[in-house]
Design an enzyme around this catalytic site. Structure first.
Site, PDB file in Angstrom:
ATOM      1  N   CYS A   2       0.795  -1.230  -0.502  1.00  0.00           N
ATOM      2  CA  CYS A   2      -0.327  -0.157  -0.090  1.00  0.00           C
ATOM      3  C   CYS A   2       0.647   0.870   0.073  1.00  0.00           C
ATOM      4  O   CYS A   2       1.643   1.158   0.941  1.00  0.00           O
ATOM      5  CB  CYS A   2      -0.966  -0.468   1.195  1.00  0.00           C
ATOM      6  N   ARG A  28       3.740  -0.470  -4.876  1.00  0.00           N
ATOM      7  CA  ARG A  28       3.355  -1.216  -3.648  1.00  0.00           C
ATOM      8  C   ARG A  28       2.045  -2.105  -3.453  1.00  0.00           C
ATOM      9  O   ARG A  28       1.787  -2.291  -2.655  1.00  0.00           O
ATOM     10  CB  ARG A  28       3.341  -0.064  -3.044  1.00  0.00           C
ATOM     11  N   TRP A  76      -3.166  -2.172  -0.935  1.00  0.00           N
ATOM     12  CA  TRP A  76      -2.287  -4.633  -1.580  1.00  0.00           C
ATOM     13  C   TRP A  76      -3.653  -5.151  -1.289  1.00  0.00           C
ATOM     14  O   TRP A  76      -2.886  -5.164   0.388  1.00  0.00           O
ATOM     15  CB  TRP A  76      -1.566  -4.619  -0.835  1.00  0.00           C
ATOM     16  N   ASN A 102      -1.191   2.569   4.891  1.00  0.00           N
ATOM     17  CA  ASN A 102      -1.061   1.713   5.065  1.00  0.00           C
ATOM     18  C   ASN A 102      -0.018   0.976   6.502  1.00  0.00           C
ATOM     19  O   ASN A 102       0.929   1.291   7.030  1.00  0.00           O
ATOM     20  CB  ASN A 102       0.635   1.632   4.718  1.00  0.00           C
ATOM     21  N   GLY A 103      -0.505  -0.912   6.802  1.00  0.00           N
ATOM     22  CA  GLY A 103      -0.580  -1.549   7.525  1.00  0.00           C
ATOM     23  C   GLY A 103      -1.094  -2.581   7.822  1.00  0.00           C
ATOM     24  O   GLY A 103      -2.156  -2.679   7.333  1.00  0.00           O
ATOM     25  N   GLU A 471      17.006 -18.365  -8.431  1.00  0.00           N
ATOM     26  CA  GLU A 471      16.546 -16.934  -8.778  1.00  0.00           C
ATOM     27  C   GLU A 471      15.800 -16.790 -10.427  1.00  0.00           C
ATOM     28  O   GLU A 471      14.784 -15.895 -10.679  1.00  0.00           O
ATOM     29  CB  GLU A 471      17.755 -15.871  -8.964  1.00  0.00           C
ATOM     30  N   LYS A 475      11.630 -15.751 -11.453  1.00  0.00           N
ATOM     31  CA  LYS A 475      11.585 -14.360 -12.539  1.00  0.00           C
ATOM     32  C   LYS A 475      10.983 -15.156 -12.835  1.00  0.00           C
ATOM     33  O   LYS A 475       9.625 -13.987 -13.282  1.00  0.00           O
ATOM     34  CB  LYS A 475      12.771 -14.229 -12.381  1.00  0.00           C
ATOM     35  N   GLU A 478       7.279 -15.359 -11.248  1.00  0.00           N
ATOM     36  CA  GLU A 478       6.251 -14.615 -10.844  1.00  0.00           C
ATOM     37  C   GLU A 478       6.058 -12.840 -11.924  1.00  0.00           C
ATOM     38  O   GLU A 478       5.228 -12.945 -11.738  1.00  0.00           O
ATOM     39  CB  GLU A 478       6.940 -13.853  -9.862  1.00  0.00           C
ATOM     40  N   HIS A 494      16.369 -37.124  -7.773  1.00  0.00           N
ATOM     41  CA  HIS A 494      16.038 -38.288  -6.797  1.00  0.00           C
ATOM     42  C   HIS A 494      14.316 -38.204  -6.905  1.00  0.00           C
ATOM     43  O   HIS A 494      13.976 -37.600  -5.982  1.00  0.00           O
ATOM     44  CB  HIS A 494      16.875 -37.550  -6.093  1.00  0.00           C
ATOM     45  N   LYS A 589       5.908  -4.489  -4.601  1.00  0.00           N
ATOM     46  CA  LYS A 589       7.523  -4.811  -4.430  1.00  0.00           C
ATOM     47  C   LYS A 589       6.932  -4.661  -2.881  1.00  0.00           C
ATOM     48  O   LYS A 589       8.756  -5.222  -2.791  1.00  0.00           O
ATOM     49  CB  LYS A 589       7.690  -3.280  -5.076  1.00  0.00           C
TER      50      LYS A 589
HETATM   51  C1  F6R Z   1      11.203 -10.904  -6.287  1.00  0.00           C
HETATM   52  C2  F6R Z   1      11.385 -10.250  -5.582  1.00  0.00           C
HETATM   53  C3  F6R Z   1      11.138 -10.684  -3.737  1.00  0.00           C
HETATM   54  C4  F6R Z   1      11.684  -9.982  -2.636  1.00  0.00           C
HETATM   55  C5  F6R Z   1      10.688 -10.014  -1.141  1.00  0.00           C
HETATM   56  C6  F6R Z   1      11.961  -9.652  -1.058  1.00  0.00           C
HETATM   57  O1  F6R Z   1      11.464 -10.537  -7.234  1.00  0.00           O
HETATM   58  O2  F6R Z   1      11.589  -8.930  -5.546  1.00  0.00           O
HETATM   59  O3  F6R Z   1      10.737 -11.859  -3.832  1.00  0.00           O
HETATM   60  O4  F6R Z   1      13.114 -10.139  -2.871  1.00  0.00           O
HETATM   61  O5  F6R Z   1       9.581  -9.627  -1.039  1.00  0.00           O
HETATM   62  O6  F6R Z   1      12.115  -7.929  -0.570  1.00  0.00           O
HETATM   63  P1  F6R Z   1      13.119  -7.135  -0.121  1.00  0.00           P
HETATM   64  O7  F6R Z   1      13.493  -7.479  -0.499  1.00  0.00           O
HETATM   65  O8  F6R Z   1      12.343  -5.920  -0.486  1.00  0.00           O
HETATM   66  O9  F6R Z   1      13.296  -7.873   1.050  1.00  0.00           O
END
Ligand code: F6R
Length: 594
Positions: A2, A28, A76, A102-103, A471, A475, A478, A494, A589
């Protein structure tokens, strides 16, 4: 999660400031958006809100009158479905108080039962409790005391803006755990979840501390603690540029951020190396050297960077390192060694799971270093030490350049802790060149067809490539929603190999020379079962029919380069599928809820 923005001023139209801010904060959360604006004709506040994006809100407000006061929100969802009713702003029963938040208010059910049994609620949100409490206390207390009394009852996190419709020349703000920055200029006061929303409207800012309550008027800001005692204010210059948050010539932020990676790596070099010295505080190096184990705590992509960091730190410094999922560590702490040191990795510096870990490690009196991209963030401020990523604002929800920067900064840290004879500055410069070479010479959009036509996909690699596989898989899943898993190549046989069938895409990452023939054997095993394979290697580990061959870099830094083609695979897969690349479904994010 948010984003909130408020503006009170003279020159600008509050609608523009708030909507521009919300657009920048949409990373956000983007389930719904809303705004409340003072209507000078009727001397009242109008509320516009709905589920959907800020773009929809812009349509809704296109005929709104020019106004000098407004507050807005991009959501969010945590409590209550994605509906118009649950979108912020929320109001109290009589609609006198209007708030954005927000929270998460963890005790909202208890507060409702204890203080608001007869109140009429308009939404299913935890937030509405705040508005209702303020109204209920304002029957006997001044507005400021009603807000303060409410704040003292709240358990959980909040960045809050409150409007009392009976005093339209004031915005009240409060903060605990969720971020809130306040900017001031001759034109007025802007207050938001992220500095980026202030750019263009304020020259100076202050990042509010927890338990701060603020009264904002166009020309005046007064900060208090929760006992209503005035706090000193000290503003800093905003050093962000509007262009940093601009998409430029790119179709998506994610693509722009992928292409920015060489310059991010160079920025790390510029900021951490000076006259043969490394600019990291001697004290943090001493604390780490005095420890007997480093515990890396992180989530998602940052955790994958943490795995690579473990590899580099153990290799260069020879201190054992453990990597833990923050949300697990916070509530199931493993047996710790006698002298642990905690290293938090977070792009946003706001991740609630990590903050829960920080609270725990602080309670145990252990030292913590946070590696983050946001120097004003909660974790940066609350840890004993912090190292900046210098990646510049990362707007796409899927992290790319911050991941590469995290590995780069962890490498610098490991290097500073060790006595190495190789030249890391040159090694990082080689990384920048290698990424640049790949981005300018190879087109992966044709290779990506092998991936996108399928319902699932696998990335495999060994040792340091295994972390890149994790990773790469995150990517792809998501943003393209293709079910993807990253596997240690030797582990496939396995069990998981049962999933390989005719045409299943398997991408092999081959950068570790010592083990590359084993990975190639595993690849043959899946080829024999019908898999459709893509091979990514470094020059020194390559075979001539590999699909992508990258310019060699120092063996410990190969993940910074190997990940780049996989970021583009994810990007083009999502593009082909017509998906919202920068704002994938259900995500945000900055994950500020546990
Ligand atoms: C995926 C991504 C997330 C963040 C995770 C932690 O692309 O960005 O998996 O890495 O939510 O967030 P941060 O790095 O802000 O603590």
């Amino acid at each position: 999660m948010c984003g909130i923005v408020g503006f009170i001023g003279h020159k600008h139209d509050a609608k523009d400031v708030v909507l521009n801010g919300l657009t920048k904060l949409e990373y956000r959360g983007y389930d719904s958006a809303g705004i409340s604006l003072f209507n000078p004709k009727f001397r009242s506040f109008d509320i516009y809100k709905d589920f959907g994006r800020v773009a929809k809100l812009k349509e809704l407000t296109k005929d709104a009158m020019i106004s000098n006061v407004g507050i807005g929100h991009t959501r969010w969802a945590t409590h209550g479905k994605v509906t118009k009713e649950n979108a912020h702003p929320h109001y109290s029963q009589s609609k006198r108080f209007i708030i954005v938040h927000n929270g998460v208010i963890e005790n909202h059910e208890e507060l409702k039962a204890q203080y608001l049994a007869n109140a009429l609620f308009y939404s299913e949100t935890d937030t509405e409790v705040i508005a209702q409490l303020i109204e209920s206390f304002s029957e006997t207390l001044s507005v400021e005391n009603a807000i303060l009394t409410t704040l003292k009852l709240l358990e959980g996190s909040y960045a809050l803006l409150v409007i009392d419709t009976e005093s339209p020349n004031t915005i009240f703000a409060a903060k605990n755990k969720s971020p809130l920055v306040l900017g001031q200029s001759e034109d007025g006061v802007t207050i938001a979840s992220d500095l980026m929303a202030l750019v263009g409207y304020s020259e100076k800012y202050i990042a509010l501390a927890d338990h701060t309550f603020v009264r904002c008027e166009a020309d005046n800001v007064t900060m208090y603690n929760l006992n209503h005692e005035i706090l000193p204010t000290s503003f800093l210059d905003i050093d962000l540029d509007e262009a940093d948050a601009d998409m430029g010539e790119y179709q998506h932020y994610m693509l722009k951020e992928i292409y920015e990676q060489p310059s991010v790596v160079r920025r790390i070099v510029q900021n951490y190396f000076e006259d043969g010295d490394i600019k990291i505080s001697k004290q943090v190096l001493k604390d780490i050297k005095n420890s007997d184990r480093i515990y890396i705590l992180a989530a998602g992509t940052s955790m994958h960077a943490g795995y690579v960091g473990k590899y580099i730190l153990e290799e260069l410094v020879e201190i054992p390192v453990e990597v833990h999922i923050a949300s697990e560590f916070a509530y199931h702490t493993p047996l710790l060694t006698e002298k642990p040191f905690f290293l938090m990795i977070s792009q946003s510096g706001e991740t609630a799971d990590l903050r829960a870990c920080l609270m725990k490690t602080k309670k145990m009196n252990y030292k913590t270093l946070t590696v983050t991209n946001v120097k004003t963030s909660t974790l940066a401020r609350e840890s004993n030490y912090f190292l900046e990523l210098f990646a510049g604002p990362e707007i796409a929800v899927a992290s790319t350049k911050a991941y590469v920067a995290q590995i780069g900064v962890l490498a610098v840290l490991a290097y500073a802790l060790s006595e190495q004879s190789f030249d890391l500055k040159k090694a990082l410069t080689d990384v920048a060149l290698s990424i640049e070479d790949f981005l300018s010479s190879q087109d992966v959009s044709s290779i990506v067809h092998k991936i996108i036509t399928k319902r699932n996909c696998f990335y495999i690699g060994r040792t340091i490539d295994y972390y890149t596989a994790l990773e790469a898989a995150l990517k792809l899943k998501e943003i393209s929603y293709i079910q993807t898993e990253g596997f240690a190549a030797g582990e496939l046989k396995h069990g998981t190999i049962a999933l390989i069938e005719e045409g299943t895409p398997v991408v092999a990452l081959i950068s570790n020379k010592e083990i590359s023939s084993n990975t190639r054997s595993n690849l043959n095993e899946v080829i024999a079962r019908g898999a459709s394979t893509i091979k990514i290697s470094m020059k020194k580990t390559s075979h001539k029919d590999d699909d992508i061959i990258l310019k060699d870099v120092h063996p410990l830094l190969t993940p910074m380069v190997m990940v780049v083609p996989t970021q583009l695979f994810a990007y083009y897969a999502a593009l082909e599928r017509g998906l919202d690349i920068d704002k994938p479904r259900n995500l945000a994010k900055s994950v500020t809820v546990e």
